[in-house]
Structure formats: structure tokens, C-alpha cells
Design a protein around this motif. Structure first.
Motif, PDB file in Angstrom:
ATOM      1  N   HIS A  33      -1.902   4.641 -59.990  1.00 36.85           N
ATOM      2  CA  HIS A  33      -2.799   3.600 -59.470  1.00 36.85           C
ATOM      3  C   HIS A  33      -4.091   4.183 -58.900  1.00 36.85           C
ATOM      4  O   HIS A  33      -4.993   3.427 -58.521  1.00 36.85           O
ATOM      5  CB  HIS A  33      -2.094   2.768 -58.390  1.00 36.85           C
ATOM      6  N   ARG A  34      -4.203   5.486 -58.852  1.00 36.73           N
ATOM      7  CA  ARG A  34      -5.416   6.127 -58.333  1.00 36.73           C
ATOM      8  C   ARG A  34      -6.420   6.339 -59.462  1.00 36.73           C
ATOM      9  O   ARG A  34      -6.076   6.878 -60.511  1.00 36.73           O
ATOM     10  CB  ARG A  34      -5.079   7.480 -57.696  1.00 36.73           C
ATOM     11  N   HIS A  35      -7.647   5.944 -59.198  1.00 37.44           N
ATOM     12  CA  HIS A  35      -8.703   6.148 -60.178  1.00 37.44           C
ATOM     13  C   HIS A  35      -9.873   6.935 -59.587  1.00 37.44           C
ATOM     14  O   HIS A  35     -10.569   7.630 -60.309  1.00 37.44           O
ATOM     15  CB  HIS A  35      -9.186   4.793 -60.703  1.00 37.44           C
ATOM     16  N   TYR A  36     -10.058   6.824 -58.289  1.00 34.23           N
ATOM     17  CA  TYR A  36     -11.061   7.651 -57.607  1.00 34.23           C
ATOM     18  C   TYR A  36     -10.421   8.539 -56.550  1.00 34.23           C
ATOM     19  O   TYR A  36     -10.741   9.722 -56.450  1.00 34.23           O
ATOM     20  CB  TYR A  36     -12.136   6.781 -56.947  1.00 34.23           C
ATOM     21  N   TRP A  69      -7.824  18.125 -47.709  1.00 41.65           N
ATOM     22  CA  TRP A  69      -6.817  17.994 -48.758  1.00 41.65           C
ATOM     23  C   TRP A  69      -5.899  16.808 -48.514  1.00 41.65           C
ATOM     24  O   TRP A  69      -5.451  16.152 -49.469  1.00 41.65           O
ATOM     25  CB  TRP A  69      -5.992  19.269 -48.871  1.00 41.65           C
ATOM     26  N   ALA A  70      -5.593  16.511 -47.267  1.00 38.46           N
ATOM     27  CA  ALA A  70      -4.567  15.515 -46.956  1.00 38.46           C
ATOM     28  C   ALA A  70      -5.104  14.121 -46.642  1.00 38.46           C
ATOM     29  O   ALA A  70      -4.318  13.183 -46.544  1.00 38.46           O
ATOM     30  CB  ALA A  70      -3.717  15.990 -45.777  1.00 38.46           C
ATOM     31  N   HIS A  71      -6.414  13.950 -46.514  1.00 43.22           N
ATOM     32  CA  HIS A  71      -6.912  12.702 -45.926  1.00 43.22           C
ATOM     33  C   HIS A  71      -6.611  11.459 -46.755  1.00 43.22           C
ATOM     34  O   HIS A  71      -6.546  10.353 -46.218  1.00 43.22           O
ATOM     35  CB  HIS A  71      -8.410  12.803 -45.616  1.00 43.22           C
ATOM     36  N   ASP A  72      -6.397  11.596 -48.057  1.00 43.30           N
ATOM     37  CA  ASP A  72      -6.045  10.453 -48.907  1.00 43.30           C
ATOM     38  C   ASP A  72      -4.712  10.671 -49.618  1.00 43.30           C
ATOM     39  O   ASP A  72      -4.448  10.040 -50.644  1.00 43.30           O
ATOM     40  CB  ASP A  72      -7.138  10.204 -49.954  1.00 43.30           C
ATOM     41  N   VAL A  73      -3.865  11.535 -49.082  1.00 38.97           N
ATOM     42  CA  VAL A  73      -2.629  11.873 -49.790  1.00 38.97           C
ATOM     43  C   VAL A  73      -1.707  10.660 -49.918  1.00 38.97           C
ATOM     44  O   VAL A  73      -0.933  10.546 -50.864  1.00 38.97           O
ATOM     45  CB  VAL A  73      -1.918  13.063 -49.109  1.00 38.97           C
ATOM     46  N   VAL A  74      -1.781   9.743 -48.952  1.00 36.76           N
ATOM     47  CA  VAL A  74      -1.115   8.450 -49.071  1.00 36.76           C
ATOM     48  C   VAL A  74      -2.214   7.422 -49.315  1.00 36.76           C
ATOM     49  O   VAL A  74      -3.113   7.270 -48.484  1.00 36.76           O
ATOM     50  CB  VAL A  74      -0.321   8.086 -47.804  1.00 36.76           C
ATOM     51  N   TYR A  75      -2.137   6.744 -50.456  1.00 33.72           N
ATOM     52  CA  TYR A  75      -3.214   5.807 -50.785  1.00 33.72           C
ATOM     53  C   TYR A  75      -2.658   4.599 -51.525  1.00 33.72           C
ATOM     54  O   TYR A  75      -2.207   4.693 -52.661  1.00 33.72           O
ATOM     55  CB  TYR A  75      -4.293   6.488 -51.640  1.00 33.72           C
ATOM     56  N   ASP A  76      -2.705   3.459 -50.832  1.00 32.19           N
ATOM     57  CA  ASP A  76      -2.278   2.190 -51.421  1.00 32.19           C
ATOM     58  C   ASP A  76      -3.384   1.149 -51.318  1.00 32.19           C
ATOM     59  O   ASP A  76      -3.117  -0.053 -51.391  1.00 32.19           O
ATOM     60  CB  ASP A  76      -1.014   1.682 -50.722  1.00 32.19           C
ATOM     61  N   ALA A  77      -4.627   1.606 -51.128  1.00 35.25           N
ATOM     62  CA  ALA A  77      -5.786   0.716 -50.983  1.00 35.25           C
ATOM     63  C   ALA A  77      -5.605  -0.242 -49.804  1.00 35.25           C
ATOM     64  O   ALA A  77      -5.964  -1.419 -49.888  1.00 35.25           O
ATOM     65  CB  ALA A  77      -6.055  -0.045 -52.285  1.00 35.25           C
ATOM     66  N   VAL A  78      -5.061   0.293 -48.707  1.00 36.76           N
ATOM     67  CA  VAL A  78      -4.917  -0.475 -47.468  1.00 36.76           C
ATOM     68  C   VAL A  78      -5.620   0.320 -46.371  1.00 36.76           C
ATOM     69  O   VAL A  78      -5.006   1.181 -45.723  1.00 36.76           O
ATOM     70  CB  VAL A  78      -3.441  -0.706 -47.103  1.00 36.76           C
ATOM     71  N   PRO A  79      -6.918   0.082 -46.185  1.00 34.99           N
ATOM     72  CA  PRO A  79      -7.679   0.862 -45.207  1.00 34.99           C
ATOM     73  C   PRO A  79      -7.037   0.838 -43.823  1.00 34.99           C
ATOM     74  O   PRO A  79      -6.548  -0.180 -43.360  1.00 34.99           O
ATOM     75  CB  PRO A  79      -9.043   0.153 -45.191  1.00 34.99           C
ATOM     76  N   GLY A  80      -7.040   1.972 -43.182  1.00 36.44           N
ATOM     77  CA  GLY A  80      -6.429   2.110 -41.866  1.00 36.44           C
ATOM     78  C   GLY A  80      -4.987   2.562 -41.984  1.00 36.44           C
ATOM     79  O   GLY A  80      -4.630   3.623 -41.464  1.00 36.44           O
ATOM     80  N   VAL A 151     -13.345   2.810 -58.135  1.00 36.79           N
ATOM     81  CA  VAL A 151     -12.893   2.119 -56.932  1.00 36.79           C
ATOM     82  C   VAL A 151     -12.557   0.663 -57.255  1.00 36.79           C
ATOM     83  O   VAL A 151     -11.570   0.115 -56.756  1.00 36.79           O
ATOM     84  CB  VAL A 151     -13.964   2.212 -55.821  1.00 36.79           C
ATOM     85  N   ARG A 152     -13.355   0.050 -58.110  1.00 37.71           N
ATOM     86  CA  ARG A 152     -13.048  -1.340 -58.502  1.00 37.71           C
ATOM     87  C   ARG A 152     -11.669  -1.422 -59.150  1.00 37.71           C
ATOM     88  O   ARG A 152     -10.902  -2.359 -58.877  1.00 37.71           O
ATOM     89  CB  ARG A 152     -14.119  -1.859 -59.474  1.00 37.71           C
ATOM     90  N   ARG A 153     -11.319  -0.448 -59.972  1.00 33.91           N
ATOM     91  CA  ARG A 153     -10.009  -0.463 -60.623  1.00 33.91           C
ATOM     92  C   ARG A 153      -8.885  -0.299 -59.596  1.00 33.91           C
ATOM     93  O   ARG A 153      -7.801  -0.848 -59.770  1.00 33.91           O
ATOM     94  CB  ARG A 153      -9.930   0.647 -61.683  1.00 33.91           C
ATOM     95  N   GLU A 154      -9.156   0.453 -58.547  1.00 36.57           N
ATOM     96  CA  GLU A 154      -8.134   0.627 -57.510  1.00 36.57           C
ATOM     97  C   GLU A 154      -7.880  -0.670 -56.742  1.00 36.57           C
ATOM     98  O   GLU A 154      -6.814  -0.846 -56.156  1.00 36.57           O
ATOM     99  CB  GLU A 154      -8.541   1.743 -56.547  1.00 36.57           C
ATOM    100  N   TYR A 155      -8.857  -1.559 -56.739  1.00 36.32           N
ATOM    101  CA  TYR A 155      -8.718  -2.840 -56.045  1.00 36.32           C
ATOM    102  C   TYR A 155      -8.607  -3.989 -57.043  1.00 36.32           C
ATOM    103  O   TYR A 155      -9.097  -5.094 -56.805  1.00 36.32           O
ATOM    104  CB  TYR A 155      -9.909  -3.066 -55.118  1.00 36.32           C
ATOM    105  N   ALA A 156      -7.937  -3.724 -58.150  1.00 38.11           N
ATOM    106  CA  ALA A 156      -7.818  -4.720 -59.218  1.00 38.11           C
ATOM    107  C   ALA A 156      -7.055  -5.965 -58.780  1.00 38.11           C
ATOM    108  O   ALA A 156      -7.142  -7.011 -59.444  1.00 38.11           O
ATOM    109  CB  ALA A 156      -7.143  -4.091 -60.435  1.00 38.11           C
ATOM    110  N   LYS A 157      -6.309  -5.880 -57.683  1.00 39.29           N
ATOM    111  CA  LYS A 157      -5.563  -7.052 -57.215  1.00 39.29           C
ATOM    112  C   LYS A 157      -6.488  -8.168 -56.753  1.00 39.29           C
ATOM    113  O   LYS A 157      -6.055  -9.329 -56.633  1.00 39.29           O
ATOM    114  CB  LYS A 157      -4.617  -6.658 -56.086  1.00 39.29           C
ATOM    115  N   TYR A 158      -7.751  -7.853 -56.495  1.00 35.69           N
ATOM    116  CA  TYR A 158      -8.716  -8.863 -56.088  1.00 35.69           C
ATOM    117  C   TYR A 158      -9.493  -9.377 -57.298  1.00 35.69           C
ATOM    118  O   TYR A 158      -9.902  -8.584 -58.153  1.00 35.69           O
ATOM    119  CB  TYR A 158      -9.702  -8.288 -55.066  1.00 35.69           C
TER     120      TYR A 158
END
Length: 213
Positions: A33-36, A69-80, A151-158
Motif C-alpha cells: 500500500h506504500r507508494h511514496y 530510517w524509522a520515522h515512517d516504518v509504520v504507515y497506514d495513512a493515519v497522521p499522528g 501520495v494520492r495513491r496512498e490515500y485512494a480511500k478518499y
């Protein structure tokens, strides 16, 4: 200092555990699900933040490397939530590796700073990390367009109207800032190009919506 293993070792961590953590990190950044927000992005942030930390103490440079290296290691497009989970991932692995508590906490704090992109003005390590995280904004127009599409592809749910409204607000807020980058070095490298790219994208979204401000 740009490598994960070197930074973990500097923090007093075990090399074998560092390698195990790296395998997990690579797997996570390779999620479909990661594109960027993938390993290429983390690599770029590690590289650019290392360049911006030249002259800082080695402990601070190591903390920035770990956080990069770790700042986006968990990424589900839920800021915060993503940043808090990424900080937790880093804390888990550094603690398991036996890194010093002060190093663990410092790296964790830096990751958490990427949630709101805020930190004390005199925190040079955080400045380097946050500026590097936004370096893509000052890329060439072609590279910026690829980033925006990814980034748009990562937020395809919208759907498109919802995305356009949200993206327009984000772009307008960024452009309203007196300065996009915290350090003079980053501003010299990326500020002008970033404003050009952001303005161009905002103009496209407003034209798409029939808003000709």
C-alpha cells in the motif's frame, strides 16, 4: 553517519539485533500500500538529514539517523497515529538491542516531532530531520509530480472531491508559512523550488474545482 547499523552501534545496541530490526524495517517499507512512504523515501531522509547534521555531536547525528530510517516504518495513512506507532517500533527494537536509555528516548522524540513537524527552534537535530523530510517539496517539477501522484495513491480511500479539498487545504497552509524550512542550509537548497512546486499544484487543484483565485 547514514547507516542504520552504525547508528544502532553508536547508541550501544547489539549488531545482531540491529540486523534483525533492519529486516523488519525493510519488510515494512516494502508493504504494497506504500507508494511514496517507502524505503526510497526513508533512504532520502537519512541521506539529507545526515548532510544537514554535519558539525553536530556524534550522539545527535546517530539519533537523527535512527529517526530518519524509522520515522515512517509504520504507515497506514493515519497522521499522528503512524508517527506514534513508528516511535514505538523504534523504542522496541533499540531497547531489545540494549541501546542506552538516553539514546532510545532521544531518537523516539525525534520521530514524534515528525507528527506535527514541530520542535524547539534550537533543536538542530530535529531541524535536520524535519527539513530532510520535506526535501521532496523542493525537487524538480517532474520528481515533485511523481511524489504528488504517489501520495494520492496512498490515500485512494478518499474520492476525488474529498481528496481535492483536503489537498488544497494542506498546500495553502504550507504556502502560508513564512518559511517552509527551519535551517538556512535547507532554505538555500529547497525553499524557492518548493514554493514553485506547491504553487503549481495548488493552482491545478483550484482550476479543477473552478476556483480561480
Amino acid at each position: 553517519m547514514t547507516t542504520w547499523g552504525t547508528a544502532v552501534a553508536h547508541a550501544g545496541g547489539d549488531e545482531d539485533v540491529a540486523r534483525e530490526a533492519w529486516r523488519d524495517l525493510e519488510a515494512r517499507y516494502g508493504e504494497p500500500h506504500r507508494h511514496y512512504h517507502d524505503l526510497a523515501h526513508a533512504t532520502a531522509v537519512a541521506r539529507d538529514s545526515a548532510a544537514l547534521t554535519e558539525g553536530l555531536p556524534e550522539a545527535e547525528r546517530a539519533a537523527v539517523t535512527l529517526a530518519a530510517w524509522a520515522h515512517d516504518v509504520v504507515y497506514d495513512a493515519v497522521p499522528g497515529e503512524d508517527e506514534r506507532a513508528s516511535a514505538g517500533w523504534l523504542r522496541h527494537w533499540l531497547t531489545r538491542a540494549g541501546a542506552g536509555a538516553q539514546h532510545v528516548r532521544r531518537a523516539e522524540v525525534l520521530v514524534l516531532a515528525t507528527a506535527a513537524h514541530e520542535a524547539p527552534e534550537d533543536d538542530e537535530a530535529a531541524t535536520a530531520l524535519l527539513d530532510a523530510d520535506l526535501a521532496i517539496l523542493g525537487a524538480t517539477p517532474a520528481a515533485y509530480a511523481e511524489y504528488a501522484a504517489a501520495v494520492r495513491r496512498e490515500y485512494a480511500k478518499y474520492d476525488d472531491p474529498a481528496w481535492a479539498a483536503g489537498r488544497t487545504a494542506v498546500l495553502a497552509n504550507l504556502l502560508a508559512r513564512p518559511l517552509l524550512y527551519r535551517s538556512e542550509t535547507a532554505r538555500a537548497r529547497w525553499e524557492t523550488a518548493a514554493r514553485r512546486n506547491l504553487t503549481a499544484e495548488l493552482t491545478r487543484w483550484r482550476e479543477h474545482a473552478g476556483d480561480h483565485r
